[in-house]
Design a protein around this motif. Sequence first.
Motif, PDB file in Angstrom:
ATOM      1  N   ILE A  54       0.864  -1.179   0.000  1.00 41.95           N
ATOM      2  CA  ILE A  54       0.000   0.000   0.000  1.00 41.95           C
ATOM      3  C   ILE A  54       0.900   1.227   0.000  1.00 41.95           C
ATOM      4  N   ASP A  89      -2.836  -1.198  -3.247  1.00 44.34           N
ATOM      5  CA  ASP A  89      -3.762  -0.132  -2.860  1.00 44.34           C
ATOM      6  C   ASP A  89      -2.980   1.157  -2.731  1.00 44.34           C
ATOM      7  N   ARG A  91      -8.235  -1.471   5.092  1.00 43.94           N
ATOM      8  CA  ARG A  91      -7.646  -1.821   3.796  1.00 43.94           C
ATOM      9  C   ARG A  91      -6.609  -2.943   3.945  1.00 43.94           C
TER      10      ARG A  91
END
Length: 237
Positions: free
Chosen positions: A80, A101, A115
Amino acid sequence: MEEKVKIFMCEDDENLGMILREYLQAKGFDADLFPNGEVGIRAFPEKKYDFCLLDVMMPQKDGFTLAQEIRILNAEIPIIFLTAKNLKEDILEGFKAGADDYLTKPFSMEELLLRIEAIMRRINGKKNKEIPLFHIGKFLFDTQKQILSYGKETTKLTTKESELLAHLCINMNDILDREFAVNTIWKPHPDFYQFAARSMDVYITKLRKLLKEDPRVEIMNIHGKGYKLIAPVVPVK
């Protein structure tokens, strides 16, 4: 006791980095913080990480470059990006660099946690699919748990070790093509192919040491072609 998820963090904002690390540790993660990409890439191979959180705008080595180098060492680890850059072009560049992400600053800790958990659920769902076991001489190799057993002794393999050994087992007593193995397991950018190939040679050496207890088992170099795992094998269903 379930092993903690190990998170690799690179963030040059010291205050934000400390807050993130303390929050994730409070949520049960094992989080390590590094101040920039140069320090981070040197430390990454020293521990088997499960997840990466990377700041994009860092001195010495930016997050996009760091992600590409991490992907050479571990093609599957989720990443991420954390960044103040929110232009469409920046987001697209992040995904091209290997992001799972992309979270723009400022963000809430709760959103980041959700997430991370969503990505880990997806990954664990893939890992929980039925995967065969292999007998390699006197060894038992559990590809799902990534464990190599010899009698009562067990060794927890890294993801790369497990993937490489699994490919050798699938091609038991036959040649595992070197180029195929590098591209399938490491998935390197063409510019980094030789680096990935040398990395695979190191892993082959590690596997040889792990398998040396059974003299019937051997990983042979097949010049110009690849490797061959020689061993009596019985697949367990």
